[in-house]
Design an enzyme around this catalytic site. Sequence first.
Site, PDB file in Angstrom:
ATOM      1  N   SER A  28       0.826  -1.208   0.000  1.00 46.52           N
ATOM      2  CA  SER A  28       0.000   0.000   0.000  1.00 46.52           C
ATOM      3  C   SER A  28       0.859   1.258   0.000  1.00 46.52           C
ATOM      4  CB  SER A  28      -0.931  -0.002   1.219  1.00 46.52           C
ATOM      5  OG  SER A  28      -0.186  -0.177   2.412  1.00 46.52           O
ATOM      6  N   ASN A 115      -2.234  -2.609  13.267  1.00 51.85           N
ATOM      7  CA  ASN A 115      -3.690  -2.434  13.225  1.00 51.85           C
ATOM      8  C   ASN A 115      -4.143  -1.169  13.966  1.00 51.85           C
ATOM      9  OD1 ASN A 115      -3.577  -4.802  11.863  1.00 51.85           O
ATOM     10  ND2 ASN A 115      -4.488  -6.075  13.464  1.00 51.85           N
ATOM     11  N   SER A 282     -13.259  27.686 -26.512  1.00 54.87           N
ATOM     12  CA  SER A 282     -13.327  26.537 -27.403  1.00 54.87           C
ATOM     13  C   SER A 282     -12.245  26.684 -28.469  1.00 54.87           C
ATOM     14  CB  SER A 282     -14.705  26.478 -28.062  1.00 54.87           C
ATOM     15  OG  SER A 282     -14.632  25.729 -29.268  1.00 54.87           O
ATOM     16  N   GLU A 295     -19.028  22.830 -14.496  1.00 54.87           N
ATOM     17  CA  GLU A 295     -19.327  21.482 -15.001  1.00 54.87           C
ATOM     18  C   GLU A 295     -18.513  20.425 -14.254  1.00 54.87           C
ATOM     19  OE1 GLU A 295     -19.791  21.554 -19.576  1.00 54.87           O
ATOM     20  OE2 GLU A 295     -18.667  23.331 -19.048  1.00 54.87           O
ATOM     21  N   GLN A 327      -7.416  -2.099   4.056  1.00 55.36           N
ATOM     22  CA  GLN A 327      -6.374  -1.317   3.395  1.00 55.36           C
ATOM     23  C   GLN A 327      -6.957  -0.543   2.198  1.00 55.36           C
ATOM     24  OE1 GLN A 327      -2.208  -2.723   3.201  1.00 55.36           O
ATOM     25  NE2 GLN A 327      -2.611  -3.045   1.025  1.00 55.36           N
TER      26      GLN A 327
HETATM   27  N1  ARG Z   1      -1.205  -1.336   5.369  1.00 54.10           N
HETATM   28  C1  ARG Z   1      -2.146  -1.857   6.270  1.00 54.10           C
HETATM   29  C2  ARG Z   1      -3.499  -1.171   6.105  1.00 54.10           C
HETATM   30  O1  ARG Z   1      -3.533  -0.144   5.544  1.00 54.10           O
HETATM   31  C3  ARG Z   1      -1.660  -1.667   7.676  1.00 54.10           C
HETATM   32  C4  ARG Z   1      -2.228  -2.635   8.639  1.00 54.10           C
HETATM   33  C5  ARG Z   1      -1.673  -3.987   8.381  1.00 54.10           C
HETATM   34  N2  ARG Z   1      -2.029  -4.926   9.389  1.00 54.10           N
HETATM   35  C6  ARG Z   1      -1.896  -6.217   9.221  1.00 54.10           C
HETATM   36  N3  ARG Z   1      -2.253  -6.978  10.199  1.00 54.10           N
HETATM   37  N4  ARG Z   1      -1.401  -6.744   8.122  1.00 54.10           N
HETATM   38  O2  ARG Z   1      -4.514  -1.662   6.516  1.00 54.10           O
END
Ligand code: ARG
Length: 463
Positions: A28, A115, A282, A295, A327
């Site tokens: 991510s 987490n 235009s 718009e 995520q």
């Molecule tokens: N990149 C993860 C997210 O955005 C962070 C948390 C990951 N936790 C895990 N137990 N793999 O949710």
Amino acid sequence: MTQDQSNAMWGGRFAAGPDAIMEAINASISFDKRLAAQDIAGSRAHAAMLAATGIISDTDADAIREGLLTVLSEIEGGAFAFSTALEDIHMNVEARLKEVIGEPAGRLHTARSRNDQVATDFRLWVRDQIDAAVTGLRALIGALLVQAEAGADWVMPGFTHLQTAQPVTWGHHMMAYVEMFARDMGRFSDARARMNESPLGAAALAGTSFPIDRWMTAEALGFDRPMANSLDAVSDRDFALEFLGAASICAMHLSRFAEELVIWSSAQFRFVTLSDRFSTGSSIMPQKKNPDAAELIRAKIGRIFGANVALMTVMKGLPLAYSKDMQEDKEQVFDAADNLMLALAAMEGMVRDMSANRPALEAAAASGFSTATDLADWLVRELGLPFREAHHVTGRLVAMAEAKGCDLPDLSLADMQSVHADIRADVFDVLGVHNSVASRVSYGGTAPEQVRAQVARWKERLG
Ligand code: ARG
């Protein structure tokens, strides 16, 4: 694959590293790097708390907190090399911290999990966006108040079904949007008050056996209190959904206003002239001046509402507590927030710059038998007719004017009396649009004095 290729943060039980596709779907970092400042603020608060509670030494905490500032300045300076193998912002920051300060970096993740870390970072980020939305709305309301005050007594047609209904004032129409955008501000503020609790210290899901002080980290991060249930803390994203909900409603309001500006700036209406700064030309038709900003604002509702639906859908089937599905919360919210802020700023600019075409507004206000209701009300008030009968008499007069190709005030007294013999010459007083709006003095009505009172009320409220 060798053990070396497994993940440095969690690879202890793994013999092999991830497949390239696994890495691609899992990472991510390409988007959650936007959480860097929040991640580092959260980690610095956590480290200070770990030292204050004696869980790690002051020396280690100081090294961690200093080192994190170095990492932050590297990221802000654009010098940071983000790694996809390290998945996300949390592990990228921690891995770099280890390179900068060495062994103490490994103590930072005590009594914490990604987490609660990501839940904390994301709350902090969304909270900032809420504040930015409120600031943007406040500026837009300021621009509307200027328009409303200048045009408190300019008449224009009021519509229902986009058919001419009754004359209203320009200021009254502007103030209608002030009310809507002020409620949007209220929705963002309400969401902020509810979301301002700290997930940090919930750890993976169950809390921790370490003697942490969650009130200390909550306070350091500007939260009102720690969240009361660790499972809830790591597994809900309702705060982001409330933001998207408020954003969707706000975007809907912006979109309706944008739609009006598109119509009003057309050659057929000519109610307003938008400034060159917020229009485009235009490439083929030299005469064109297009209301592109309006718009695009109108179109933004699509992606903002889409983000709301997407995140609702992500969340709706998840068992407690954290699942990796979550995520997927970030890109939707990032995109919605970016586009909302842009739409707010563009609308504010357009409103500040636009000029109302008073003669066109007034001419339109007087056409379409817009004072027919005033005539019916006069028949009730002055001749004592029941409203239903007055409505019928007025309808016949409208039909007569239509047949003659004129407006109500253009009928002669004799024409009027041919429909109802008791009609007197002073009926013409109520057929003028200025008299019509001036008469609507009921609270919240369109009379200039009511509009000025609305403006004064909002100016005082917004300070
Ligand atoms: N990149 C993860 C997210 O955005 C962070 C948390 C990951 N936790 C895990 N137990 N793999 O949710």
